[in-house]
Write an enzyme that holds these catalytic residues in place. Structure first.
Site, PDB file in Angstrom:
ATOM      1  N   TYR A 179      36.314 101.580  37.650  1.00 45.43           N
ATOM      2  CA  TYR A 179      34.678 101.328  37.999  1.00 45.43           C
ATOM      3  C   TYR A 179      34.481 100.256  39.194  1.00 45.43           C
ATOM      4  O   TYR A 179      33.469  99.986  39.651  1.00 45.43           O
ATOM      5  CB  TYR A 179      34.373 100.807  36.693  1.00 45.43           C
ATOM      6  CG  TYR A 179      34.059 101.903  35.585  1.00 45.43           C
ATOM      7  CD1 TYR A 179      34.225 103.218  36.108  1.00 45.43           C
ATOM      8  CD2 TYR A 179      33.827 101.605  34.303  1.00 45.43           C
ATOM      9  CE1 TYR A 179      34.002 104.205  34.915  1.00 45.43           C
ATOM     10  CE2 TYR A 179      33.755 102.698  33.416  1.00 45.43           C
ATOM     11  CZ  TYR A 179      33.862 103.912  33.526  1.00 45.43           C
ATOM     12  OH  TYR A 179      33.460 104.718  32.948  1.00 45.43           O
TER      13      TYR A 179
ATOM     14  N   LYS B 203      48.074 106.779  30.719  1.00 46.23           N
ATOM     15  CA  LYS B 203      48.151 108.158  31.139  1.00 46.23           C
ATOM     16  C   LYS B 203      49.573 108.055  32.314  1.00 46.23           C
ATOM     17  O   LYS B 203      49.587 108.314  33.213  1.00 46.23           O
ATOM     18  CB  LYS B 203      47.143 108.990  32.002  1.00 46.23           C
ATOM     19  CG  LYS B 203      47.227 110.358  32.353  1.00 46.23           C
ATOM     20  CD  LYS B 203      47.355 111.133  31.057  1.00 46.23           C
ATOM     21  CE  LYS B 203      47.667 112.648  31.408  1.00 46.23           C
ATOM     22  NZ  LYS B 203      47.569 113.346  30.338  1.00 46.23           N
TER      23      LYS B 203
ATOM     24  N   ASP C  44      44.824 111.471  26.618  1.00 47.19           N
ATOM     25  CA  ASP C  44      44.467 112.856  25.934  1.00 47.19           C
ATOM     26  C   ASP C  44      45.042 113.170  24.717  1.00 47.19           C
ATOM     27  O   ASP C  44      44.232 113.640  23.664  1.00 47.19           O
ATOM     28  CB  ASP C  44      44.940 114.181  26.813  1.00 47.19           C
ATOM     29  CG  ASP C  44      46.279 113.912  27.195  1.00 47.19           C
ATOM     30  OD1 ASP C  44      46.936 112.906  27.075  1.00 47.19           O
ATOM     31  OD2 ASP C  44      46.991 114.945  28.074  1.00 47.19           O
TER      32      ASP C  44
ATOM     33  N   ASP D 218      36.075 103.482  27.902  1.00 44.53           N
ATOM     34  CA  ASP D 218      34.737 103.703  27.714  1.00 44.53           C
ATOM     35  C   ASP D 218      34.463 105.053  27.026  1.00 44.53           C
ATOM     36  O   ASP D 218      33.479 105.191  26.198  1.00 44.53           O
ATOM     37  CB  ASP D 218      34.009 103.877  29.234  1.00 44.53           C
ATOM     38  CG  ASP D 218      32.591 104.074  29.327  1.00 44.53           C
ATOM     39  OD1 ASP D 218      31.814 104.072  28.327  1.00 44.53           O
ATOM     40  OD2 ASP D 218      32.173 104.282  30.535  1.00 44.53           O
TER      41      ASP D 218
ATOM     42  N   ASP E 193      33.365 105.698  22.541  1.00 50.89           N
ATOM     43  CA  ASP E 193      32.391 106.527  22.378  1.00 50.89           C
ATOM     44  C   ASP E 193      32.594 107.578  21.465  1.00 50.89           C
ATOM     45  O   ASP E 193      31.890 107.946  20.253  1.00 50.89           O
ATOM     46  CB  ASP E 193      31.745 107.188  23.434  1.00 50.89           C
ATOM     47  CG  ASP E 193      30.706 106.244  24.180  1.00 50.89           C
ATOM     48  OD1 ASP E 193      30.415 104.985  23.987  1.00 50.89           O
ATOM     49  OD2 ASP E 193      30.007 106.632  25.285  1.00 50.89           O
TER      50      ASP E 193
END
Length: 358
Positions: free
Chosen positions: A143, A192, A224, A248, A252
Site C-alpha cells: 500500500y 507467503k 491462503d 486487510d 475482514d
C-alpha cells in the site's frame, strides 16, 4: 480529576452519527469513573475535501498530534469517486496513520454471546467462544510501495511494489508478541514465504524476534492456508500478525465470522500512547441520515481507546459488559433477529449509557 483530550474525526456518511453515540457513552463512563474528556473536532476524508480541498488538512494533523487519542467515524463515498487517487478520502486515512506514526493495527474478532447465531459458521466450529486478535502492519508493504504504469510487451501495464525493512517487521512483531503475552501466549505469523521474497524476510525476522519472547508459542501459515483455517477451525487462533495487505483481507474475513462487520472495533497504535480508534466498517452512505446505523463498533472502539491510550481498563471493561447486556434484548437493523427489539442508532447509544448507569 484526570482530563484527556480527544480529537473527533467524524468523517463521511454514517460517521457523524456513530461518533456522536460513542461520545455519549464515553461521557457516561467518564462520569462513572471520575475523569473528564475535552473534545476537538477536525476534518478528514470527503468532508475535508469539501471544506479545504484536501482529504487531510495540516490543521487536522496538528490537532491529532496534540491529543491523547483520536476517534474516527468513517470516510469515503460515491461523491468523491472522481477525485484523483492522491486526493480521495481514503488517502486522508492513510495519511493520518503515517503522520501519527501508527504502524500497528489491532483488529479483534470477538463473538458476543447474544450474537453467536449470527455467525455464518456452525456452532460446533466456533465452539464456546471466539476471540481472535489480528495485528496488521499498517504503514509499509504494497500500500505504501513504489507504484506506477508503463508499457510491457507493447501493452499498458501497472505495478505495485511490496517491500518491508527488517526494522518495520521487528516493531510490528514485538507488538504482536506483547499482545500474545497478555492473552493465550500463542502467535501465528502469516506470510507467503513460499513465493515472495518480502515474505521470506518477514518470516526470518519474526523468528528472530521470537527469541525475545520464549513463553509465546509461534507458528507460521501461508496466507491462503490461514484464510482457509479461519473458516475451518477459528478456535486454533489467538493472535495473528501479518503484513498490511494480508491483514486487510484476513481481518475482514475474521470480522464476518463473528457475525457482523458492524460490531468490530480497531485500534491503530505507534510507539507511544497516542492511538487512532475506529470501526472497521465503511461510511455506508446509502443509510446515512436514516438513524439506522449500528454504533456499537464505534462504542467498542472507545473501549479500546480507554484500554490502550488512556489507561482506564475498568472503564473499558464496563463498556464491553454493557454492550453484551444490551445485545441480549436490543438490536439495530443490521443485527436484528426475531425475538429481539429493533432500535435506532441513537436509541442503541442511550441503552448502552443506561446500562453503564446501572
Amino acid at each position: 480529576m484526570k482530563e484527556y483530550k480527544i480529537t473527533l474525526l467524524k468523517g463521511d456518511g454514517i460517521g457523524p452519527e456513530i461518533v456522536n453515540e460513542a461520545v455519549k457513552v464515553l461521557d457516561k463512563v467518564a462520569e462513572k469513573h471520575q475523569f473528564s474528556i475535552q473534545y476537538e473536532d477536525a476534518y478528514l476524508g470527503g468532508i475535508a475535501i469539501d471544506k479545504t480541498g484536501v482529504p487531510l488538512p495540516e490543521e487536522t494533523v496538528a490537532k491529532c498530534k496534540a491529543s491523547d487519542a483520536v476517534l474516527l467515524g468513517a470516510v469515503g463515498g460515491p461523491k468523491w469517486e472522481n477525485q484523483p487517487g492522491n486526493n480521495r478520502p481514503e488517502a486522508g486515512l492513510l495519511g493520518i496513520r503515517g503522520a501519527l506514526g501508527l504502524f500497528a493495527n489491532l483488529r479483534p474478532a470477538v463473538i458476543f454471546e447474544p450474537l453467536r447465531e449470527a455467525s455464518p459458521l456452525k456452532a460446533e466450529i466456533i465452539g464456546e467462544a471466539m476471540d481472535i486478535l489480528v495485528v496488521r502492519e499498517l504503514t509499509g508493504g504494497i500500500y505504501f510501495g513504489e507504484r506506477g504504469r508503463k508499457e510491457k510487451d507493447g501493452v499498458p501495464a501497472a505495478y505495485d511494489t511490496e517491500m518491508y525493512t527488517v526494522a518495520e517487521v521487528e516493531r510490528i512483531a514485538r507488538v504482536a508478541f506483547r499482545m500474545a503475552m497478555k492473552r493465550g501466549k500463542k502467535l501465528c505469523s502469516v506470510d507467503k514465504a513460499n513465493v515472495l521474497e518480502s515474505s521470506r524476510l518477514w518470516r526470518e525476522t519474526v523468528i528472530k524476534v521470537s527469541k525475545e519472547f520464549p513463553e509465546v508459542e509461534l507458528n507460521h501459515l501461508y496466507v491462503d492456508n490461514c484464510a482457509m483455517q479461519l473458516v475451518r477451525n477459528p478456535k486454533q487462533f489467538d493472535v495473528i500478525v501479518t503484513s498490511n495487505i494480508f491483514g486487510d483481507i484476513l481481518s475482514d474475513e475474521a470480522s464476518m465470522i463473528s457475525g457482523s462487520i458492524g460490531m468490530l472495533a480497531s485500534a491503530s497504535l505507534g510507539e507511544g500512547k497516542l492511538g487512532l480508534y475506529e470501526p472497521i466498517h465503511g461510511s455506508a452512505p446509502d443509510i446515512a441520515g436514516q438513524g439506522i446505523a449500528n454504533p456499537l463498533a464505534t462504542i467498542l472502539s472507545v473501549a479500546m481507546m480507554l484500554r490502550y491510550s488512556l489507561d482506564q481498563d475498568e472503564a473499558a471493561d464496563d463498556i464491553e459488559k454493557a454492550v453484551n447486556e444490551v445485545l441480549k434484548t436490543y438490536r439495530t437493523p443490521d443485527i436484528y433477529t426475531d425475538g429481539t427489539k429493533k432500535v435506532s442508532c441513537a436509541e442503541m447509544g442511550d441503552l448502552v449509557c443506561a446500562q453503564l448507569q446501572g
